[in-house]
Design a protein around this motif. Structure first.
Motif, PDB file in Angstrom:
ATOM      1  N   SER A 136      -8.788   2.141  56.029  1.00 19.49           N
ATOM      2  CA  SER A 136      -8.470   1.141  55.014  1.00 19.49           C
ATOM      3  C   SER A 136      -8.164  -0.208  55.663  1.00 19.49           C
ATOM      4  O   SER A 136      -7.360  -0.276  56.604  1.00 19.49           O
ATOM      5  N   PRO A 137      -8.806  -1.312  55.222  1.00 21.12           N
ATOM      6  CA  PRO A 137      -8.548  -2.632  55.813  1.00 21.12           C
ATOM      7  C   PRO A 137      -7.076  -3.026  55.770  1.00 21.12           C
ATOM      8  O   PRO A 137      -6.559  -3.618  56.716  1.00 21.12           O
ATOM      9  N   SER A 138      -6.397  -2.696  54.672  1.00 20.50           N
ATOM     10  CA  SER A 138      -4.984  -3.025  54.544  1.00 20.50           C
ATOM     11  C   SER A 138      -4.157  -2.294  55.590  1.00 20.50           C
ATOM     12  O   SER A 138      -3.304  -2.881  56.259  1.00 20.50           O
ATOM     13  N   LEU A 139      -4.425  -0.994  55.756  1.00 25.10           N
ATOM     14  CA  LEU A 139      -3.686  -0.201  56.736  1.00 25.10           C
ATOM     15  C   LEU A 139      -4.003  -0.651  58.154  1.00 25.10           C
ATOM     16  O   LEU A 139      -3.114  -0.720  59.005  1.00 25.10           O
ATOM     17  N   SER A 140      -5.260  -0.971  58.422  1.00 28.54           N
ATOM     18  CA  SER A 140      -5.657  -1.451  59.750  1.00 28.54           C
ATOM     19  C   SER A 140      -4.926  -2.735  60.113  1.00 28.54           C
ATOM     20  O   SER A 140      -4.445  -2.895  61.240  1.00 28.54           O
ATOM     21  N   LEU A 141      -4.841  -3.652  59.153  1.00 28.54           N
ATOM     22  CA  LEU A 141      -4.185  -4.929  59.414  1.00 28.54           C
ATOM     23  C   LEU A 141      -2.696  -4.735  59.671  1.00 28.54           C
ATOM     24  O   LEU A 141      -2.129  -5.330  60.596  1.00 28.54           O
ATOM     25  N   LEU A 142      -2.053  -3.895  58.875  1.00 29.76           N
ATOM     26  CA  LEU A 142      -0.627  -3.622  59.079  1.00 29.76           C
ATOM     27  C   LEU A 142      -0.381  -2.979  60.447  1.00 29.76           C
ATOM     28  O   LEU A 142       0.552  -3.354  61.168  1.00 29.76           O
ATOM     29  N   LEU A 143      -1.219  -2.033  60.830  1.00 29.69           N
ATOM     30  CA  LEU A 143      -1.069  -1.373  62.126  1.00 29.69           C
ATOM     31  C   LEU A 143      -1.309  -2.352  63.272  1.00 29.69           C
ATOM     32  O   LEU A 143      -0.621  -2.311  64.297  1.00 29.69           O
ATOM     33  N   GLY A 144      -2.287  -3.239  63.099  1.00 29.89           N
ATOM     34  CA  GLY A 144      -2.552  -4.245  64.129  1.00 29.89           C
ATOM     35  C   GLY A 144      -1.384  -5.188  64.318  1.00 29.89           C
ATOM     36  O   GLY A 144      -1.006  -5.519  65.449  1.00 29.89           O
TER      37      GLY A 144
ATOM     38  N   MET B  93      -7.685  -3.749  66.210  1.00 30.66           N
ATOM     39  CA  MET B  93      -7.321  -2.754  65.207  1.00 30.66           C
ATOM     40  C   MET B  93      -8.173  -2.908  63.957  1.00 30.66           C
ATOM     41  O   MET B  93      -8.643  -1.913  63.384  1.00 30.66           O
ATOM     42  N   VAL B  94      -8.392  -4.142  63.521  1.00 23.65           N
ATOM     43  CA  VAL B  94      -9.221  -4.381  62.335  1.00 23.65           C
ATOM     44  C   VAL B  94     -10.677  -4.015  62.613  1.00 23.65           C
ATOM     45  O   VAL B  94     -11.344  -3.378  61.787  1.00 23.65           O
ATOM     46  N   LEU B  95     -11.178  -4.390  63.800  1.00 26.28           N
ATOM     47  CA  LEU B  95     -12.576  -4.132  64.146  1.00 26.28           C
ATOM     48  C   LEU B  95     -12.850  -2.631  64.269  1.00 26.28           C
ATOM     49  O   LEU B  95     -13.772  -2.095  63.636  1.00 26.28           O
ATOM     50  N   ILE B  96     -12.054  -1.941  65.094  1.00 18.97           N
ATOM     51  CA  ILE B  96     -12.277  -0.512  65.293  1.00 18.97           C
ATOM     52  C   ILE B  96     -11.933   0.261  64.023  1.00 18.97           C
ATOM     53  O   ILE B  96     -12.553   1.280  63.710  1.00 18.97           O
ATOM     54  N   GLY B  97     -10.939  -0.225  63.278  1.00 16.42           N
ATOM     55  CA  GLY B  97     -10.611   0.413  62.013  1.00 16.42           C
ATOM     56  C   GLY B  97     -11.763   0.358  61.031  1.00 16.42           C
ATOM     57  O   GLY B  97     -12.022   1.315  60.294  1.00 16.42           O
ATOM     58  N   LYS B  98     -12.489  -0.755  61.027  1.00 21.68           N
ATOM     59  CA  LYS B  98     -13.657  -0.886  60.154  1.00 21.68           C
ATOM     60  C   LYS B  98     -14.748   0.097  60.557  1.00 21.68           C
ATOM     61  O   LYS B  98     -15.378   0.735  59.710  1.00 21.68           O
ATOM     62  N   ILE B  99     -14.951   0.228  61.864  1.00 19.78           N
ATOM     63  CA  ILE B  99     -15.952   1.177  62.363  1.00 19.78           C
ATOM     64  C   ILE B  99     -15.540   2.611  62.031  1.00 19.78           C
ATOM     65  O   ILE B  99     -16.375   3.452  61.685  1.00 19.78           O
ATOM     66  N   GLY B 100     -14.240   2.885  62.139  1.00 22.30           N
ATOM     67  CA  GLY B 100     -13.727   4.226  61.872  1.00 22.30           C
ATOM     68  C   GLY B 100     -13.443   4.508  60.417  1.00 22.30           C
ATOM     69  O   GLY B 100     -12.830   5.528  60.090  1.00 22.30           O
ATOM     70  N   ASN B 101     -13.847   3.594  59.528  1.00 22.40           N
ATOM     71  CA  ASN B 101     -13.672   3.785  58.082  1.00 22.40           C
ATOM     72  C   ASN B 101     -12.204   3.930  57.689  1.00 22.40           C
ATOM     73  O   ASN B 101     -11.829   4.757  56.865  1.00 22.40           O
TER      74      ASN B 101
ATOM     75  N   ALA C  86       7.872  -7.534  57.310  1.00 16.55           N
ATOM     76  CA  ALA C  86       7.839  -8.966  57.008  1.00 16.55           C
ATOM     77  C   ALA C  86       6.529  -9.395  56.352  1.00 16.55           C
ATOM     78  O   ALA C  86       6.530 -10.233  55.448  1.00 16.55           O
ATOM     79  N   VAL C  87       5.413  -8.824  56.798  1.00 12.91           N
ATOM     80  CA  VAL C  87       4.115  -9.289  56.298  1.00 12.91           C
ATOM     81  C   VAL C  87       3.632  -8.514  55.077  1.00 12.91           C
ATOM     82  O   VAL C  87       2.770  -9.008  54.351  1.00 12.91           O
ATOM     83  N   SER C  88       4.156  -7.315  54.841  1.00 13.90           N
ATOM     84  CA  SER C  88       3.653  -6.517  53.719  1.00 13.90           C
ATOM     85  C   SER C  88       3.821  -7.210  52.361  1.00 13.90           C
ATOM     86  O   SER C  88       2.926  -7.106  51.513  1.00 13.90           O
ATOM     87  N   PRO C  89       4.934  -7.943  52.111  1.00 13.23           N
ATOM     88  CA  PRO C  89       5.000  -8.672  50.830  1.00 13.23           C
ATOM     89  C   PRO C  89       3.956  -9.781  50.737  1.00 13.23           C
ATOM     90  O   PRO C  89       3.448 -10.065  49.649  1.00 13.23           O
ATOM     91  N   ILE C  90       3.646 -10.422  51.851  1.00  9.18           N
ATOM     92  CA  ILE C  90       2.653 -11.490  51.854  1.00  9.18           C
ATOM     93  C   ILE C  90       1.267 -10.925  51.581  1.00  9.18           C
ATOM     94  O   ILE C  90       0.488 -11.479  50.806  1.00  9.18           O
ATOM     95  N   LEU C  91       0.952  -9.796  52.220  1.00 16.18           N
ATOM     96  CA  LEU C  91      -0.349  -9.161  52.043  1.00 16.18           C
ATOM     97  C   LEU C  91      -0.430  -8.355  50.754  1.00 16.18           C
ATOM     98  O   LEU C  91      -1.500  -7.861  50.405  1.00 16.18           O
ATOM     99  N   GLN C  92       0.717  -8.194  50.074  1.00 13.37           N
ATOM    100  CA  GLN C  92       0.794  -7.400  48.846  1.00 13.37           C
ATOM    101  C   GLN C  92       0.263  -5.992  49.094  1.00 13.37           C
ATOM    102  O   GLN C  92      -0.517  -5.432  48.319  1.00 13.37           O
ATOM    103  N   SER C  93       0.719  -5.407  50.213  1.00  2.62           N
ATOM    104  CA  SER C  93       0.259  -4.081  50.624  1.00  2.62           C
ATOM    105  C   SER C  93       0.908  -2.995  49.776  1.00  2.62           C
ATOM    106  O   SER C  93       2.016  -3.157  49.262  1.00  2.62           O
ATOM    107  N   ASP C  94       0.220  -1.879  49.651  1.00  3.10           N
ATOM    108  CA  ASP C  94       0.789  -0.714  48.970  1.00  3.10           C
ATOM    109  C   ASP C  94       2.000  -0.205  49.754  1.00  3.10           C
ATOM    110  O   ASP C  94       2.002  -0.245  50.986  1.00  3.10           O
TER     111      ASP C  94
END
Length: 345
Positions: free
Chosen positions: A131-139, A121-129, A152-160
């Motif tokens: 957002s890194p934050s959104l890609s990581l959450l989706l992965g 998800m992070v790799l293809i998300g980067k290729i597809g432009n 659970a992880v969004s507070p740790i990542l301080q995601s929007d």
């Protein structure tokens, strides 16, 4: 003296107004959550689940009426603190004892699934432009356990809040489509009912999606599907601590000095509750099914209300411009995850 009394009275009136607004802000997400949970019991909408229904209602409210600014403090309390409490209670759903009884093979295959989903998800998300934050959450949501993992992880990542709500909505949509697709192609697959159950549990996003896809194959297949899914939930806590370390290291590298990353104490509560539910409840302590059902309901209600708070931050106009890219990438990764799980079965 009169001026002093007037000033004190004015302060008390203002404080009372703020308190009422805070209470209203707490009640409001629970009201939307209750409506969302009721809608999720209807035929058709039950495939989406209460979290997705509640988020959709919150997004619709924001789109029609705007964000309820006067209630902001209470809404933020629900989406921050009650979210953590819901994650702690969610630990009761993870029966570690039952999972480990079936061997470590399933647990490590689930680990491969989690790593694959996040990496791709992070790799293809980067290729597809995307957002890194959104890609990581989706992965993480795709690989572990959907909305609960993202919460659970969004507070740790301080995601929007918007990224968090969008990722949960996409997980619900794609997971529902895939689970229905699984039931349609099941007769065409060269798999036994147990193999199909394991495949469903190793590849689908939410526990509700696993139940939807696994049920048509029979009770034994459904039990194995849920067990495989719990194996992925097991990796939520270790993954969260890895992310905390990564976030801290990344911050230190950028700033050139030590940066404090908030320790996710609620995850320790998640672990404690998992151990308590696995080895104490039903063994040392006898608890009626009614009590367990009530705790499960409270967990779902708190988590759903917290999602409402996040959904109120979603701007549909922004999603309309940028949402198709992460959705397309997630569909591609989910397809790859299904094929990998099919191979591992």
């Amino acid at each position: 003296m009169e001026k002093g009394k007037k000033a004190v009275w004015s302060y008390r009136l203002t404080w009372g107004q703020e308190k009422r607004r805070w209470v209203g802000g707490v009640v409001f997400p629970f009201l939307i959550a209750a409506i969302g949970m009721a809608l999720a019991s209807l035929p058709g909408l039950d495939h989406l689940g209460p979290l997705a229904c509640a988020i959709l209602l919150a997004v619709l409210y924001r789109h029609v009426f705007g964000y309820p600014v006067a209630l902001r403090s209470g809404i933020q309390f629900v989406s921050k603190y009650l979210l953590r409490l819901a994650i702690v209670l969610f630990g009761l759903k993870l029966n570690i004892a039952v999972l480990l009884q079936h061997g470590w093979g399933l647990v490590f295959r689930d680990l491969a699934i989690v790593v694959f989903a996040i990496f791709m998800m992070v790799l293809i998300g980067k290729i597809g432009n995307v957002s890194p934050s959104l890609s990581l959450l989706l992965g993480i949501g795709t690989g572990v356990c959907g909305a609960a993992a993202i919460a659970a992880v969004s507070p740790i990542l301080q995601s929007d809040d918007e990224d968090t709500a969008l990722s949960i909505g996409m997980i619900a949509l794609v997971g529902t489509v895939f689970s229905i697709g699984y039931t349609l192609i099941r007769p065409l697959l060269p798999l036994s009912s147990l193999q199909y159950g394991a495949w469903s549990g190793m590849s689908l996003h939410e526990i509700a999606h696993v139940a939807l896809a696994g049920a048509p194959a029979g009770q034994e297949a459904l039990a194995l599907a849920l067990l495989a899914k719990l194996g992925r939930v097991l990796w939520l806590a270790p993954l969260s601590f890895v992310l905390m370390y990564w976030k801290k290291t990344k911050a230190n590298c950028h700033d050139g000095r030590k940066t404090k990353v908030p320790f996710p104490w609620f995850l320790l509560g998640f672990i404690v509750m998992s151990l308590f539910g696995s080895y104490v409840l039903g063994n040392a302590i006898s608890v009626s099914p009614g009590v367990l059902s009530f705790l499960s309901f409270v967990t779902s209600l708190f988590l759903t209300a917290a999602m409402v708070g996040l959904g109120l931050n979603v701007d549909l106009r922004t999603w309309g411009r940028n949402g198709w890219r992460p959705l397309a990438v997630m569909c591609l990764v989910s397809l790859g995850l299904s094929l990998l799980s099919l191979f591992l079965v």
